[in-house]
Write a protein that holds these residues in place. Structure first.
Motif, PDB file in Angstrom:
ATOM      1  N   ALA A   1      -3.240  -7.721   1.830  1.00 15.68           N
ATOM      2  CA  ALA A   1      -4.710  -6.925   2.470  1.00 15.68           C
ATOM      3  C   ALA A   1      -5.525  -8.215   2.843  1.00 15.68           C
ATOM      4  N   PRO A   2      -5.194  -8.714   3.853  1.00 16.61           N
ATOM      5  CA  PRO A   2      -5.828 -10.097   4.222  1.00 16.61           C
ATOM      6  C   PRO A   2      -7.294  -9.853   4.737  1.00 16.61           C
ATOM      7  N   GLU A   3      -7.868  -8.661   4.998  1.00 17.84           N
ATOM      8  CA  GLU A   3      -9.214  -8.385   5.365  1.00 17.84           C
ATOM      9  C   GLU A   3      -9.938  -7.960   4.107  1.00 17.84           C
ATOM     10  N   ALA A   4      -9.251  -7.920   3.131  1.00 19.48           N
ATOM     11  CA  ALA A   4     -10.277  -7.476   1.741  1.00 19.48           C
ATOM     12  C   ALA A   4     -11.180  -8.568   1.490  1.00 19.48           C
ATOM     13  N   HIS A   5     -12.121  -7.973   0.851  1.00 21.24           N
ATOM     14  CA  HIS A   5     -13.244  -8.754   0.421  1.00 21.24           C
ATOM     15  C   HIS A   5     -13.251  -8.972  -1.281  1.00 21.24           C
ATOM     16  N   LEU A   6     -12.790 -10.060  -1.735  1.00 23.54           N
ATOM     17  CA  LEU A   6     -13.016 -10.164  -3.007  1.00 23.54           C
ATOM     18  C   LEU A   6     -14.274 -10.586  -3.496  1.00 23.54           C
ATOM     19  N   VAL A   7     -14.635  -9.818  -4.619  1.00 23.31           N
ATOM     20  CA  VAL A   7     -15.815  -9.924  -5.443  1.00 23.31           C
ATOM     21  C   VAL A   7     -15.562 -10.558  -6.974  1.00 23.31           C
ATOM     22  N   LYS A   8     -15.539 -11.663  -7.225  1.00 22.05           N
ATOM     23  CA  LYS A   8     -15.183 -12.261  -8.432  1.00 22.05           C
ATOM     24  C   LYS A   8     -16.268 -12.569  -9.253  1.00 22.05           C
ATOM     25  N   VAL A   9     -16.207 -11.667 -10.427  1.00 24.34           N
ATOM     26  CA  VAL A   9     -17.402 -11.814 -11.392  1.00 24.34           C
ATOM     27  C   VAL A   9     -16.986 -12.923 -12.370  1.00 24.34           C
TER      28      VAL A   9
END
Length: 386
Positions: A135-143
């Protein structure tokens, strides 16, 4: 959007899943129930009664609202499971809360420290590789945790720190100074996310989150079956939630050491809104964006006094008791951290107030028969007994 919520059974993850679902997103939640198992092992539990697994929680959510949350039960350290979830769900955004998030748990002993670092780092690395390959376009939001940066005598920047040394200048990541193995894992996680962005061109946001407090959101109030967990014990409970339980049951508020420890705090509702603001604003490929996610700074003494006053107004007799500090930390210090990013993006903060504390007291009263009193005092020490 298709939003994958990792740690979707948790205090933050379950309300986040409902929050995004009711706003029209397609949501899928993953959890391996680590915290439930840890509580059972210790003889403790959430103050609030919660359904026994994610599938019945998701089914209750569907019955009550008509909205759906998909569920996968499993471990993010299992690469085959992570691959399957990414292949089947194809997330556009990933909210990563799937970690051991307890400083006391991480310092119990060697096995707890090793497990905390193995679990947290392996899970995040698996997620990073899944985004890269599937999923190379996905945006990771890491808490993450604001406390991973310690309590420096300079303001904690949200982005890179301007540095001048021996006549040369640069902008560098803010140096971490963790005070537990959990916080060390959070610092390492941020470094790994940064490396993945710069190496593979991923898109990521790290939310250096302060301490979250509160028990209710708009969604949890709909039906008692939708409640999120509420921890107050000495291992997983956070300070303000613990103080509220202590005030209601007549237990002294337990201030560790001198009580000058100052941290960032935010309401549970503001935490969810911050996730939304982060998810819907995607950074450029190759960029790691960092936000310090909190709304107010309080010392432990400040919180104890706020709870004492609110308790008086609620008809409670509240006492404050200073204990020998089981932690290794600065007990009095100056502390500042910048936190304009989410405010500029549209966060309208809910500030801590006596009426809000009264609402938490009422929730605690509702479930006071579930309090395990002997679990409140700290049983974990940073340094071994001599």
């Amino acid at each position: 959007m298709r939003i994958l919520v990792l740690g979707g059974d948790g205090y933050l993850g379950w309300p986040a899943a409902m929050y995004f679902s009711v706003r029209g997103h397609e949501v899928h939640a993953v959890d391996n129930y680590f915290r439930r198992r840890a509580h059972r092992s210790a003889g403790t539990d959430s103050l609030t009664p919660i359904l026994d697994a994610l599938p019945p929680r998701a089914e209750a959510w569907r019955q009550v609202t008509g909205y759906r949350v998909g569920v996968t039960e499993g471990d993010l350290c299992d690469w085959s499971l992570v691959q399957r979830v990414f292949l089947e769900f194809r997330p556009e955004a990933v909210l990563h809360l799937g970690q051991v998030a307890s400083a006391p748990y991480s310092v119990v002993g060697r096995d707890h420290a090793v497990f905390t670092l193995y679990n947290n780092l392996t899970a995040t690395l698996n997620v990073l590789w899944a985004i890269r390959d599937l999923a190379p376009e996905a945006h990771l939001v890491k808490v993450g945790s604001l406390s991973a940066l310690g309590t420096p005598n300079v303001d904690v920047e949200e982005g890179l720190l301007p540095v001048r040394h021996e006549g040369r200048e640069d902008r560098l990541p803010f140096p971490a100074r963790p005070t537990s193995w959990y916080h060390a894992a959070e610092a390492h996680d941020e470094a790994n996310v940064r490396l993945a962005c710069e190496t593979w061109g991923l898109r990521a946001t790290v939310l250096r989150q302060g301490t979250v407090y509160g028990v209710d959101t708009e969604e949890t109030r709909i039906d008692r079956r939708l409640l999120t967990r509420f921890d107050y014990d000495g291992v997983f409970g956070t300070v303000l939630n613990r103080f509220c339980v202590q005030a209601v049951i007549g237990h002294p508020l337990t201030v560790y050491g001198r009580g000058g420890q100052t941290r960032g705090f935010l309401n549970l509702v503001d935490a969810l809104r911050g996730y939304e603001l982060a998810v819907r604003s995607t950074p450029e490929a190759g960029a790691l964006r960092t936000f310090n996610q909190f709304t107010e700074l309080f010392s432990v003494n400040d919180l104890a006094e706020l709870v004492r006053r609110a308790g008086e107004g609620y008809g409670l007799e509240v006492r404050v008791e200073h204990l020998e500090n089981p932690r290794v930390e600065a007990e009095e210090h100056d502390y500042g951290a910048k936190h304009a990013g989410l405010l500029d993006a549209g966060l309208d903060p809910h500030y801590l107030s006596e009426p809000f504390l009264h609402s938490v007291f009422a929730r605690v009263e509702e479930f006071r028969d579930r309090v395990v009193t002997q679990a409140i005092l700290p049983r974990v020490r940073w340094r071994p007994a001599r």
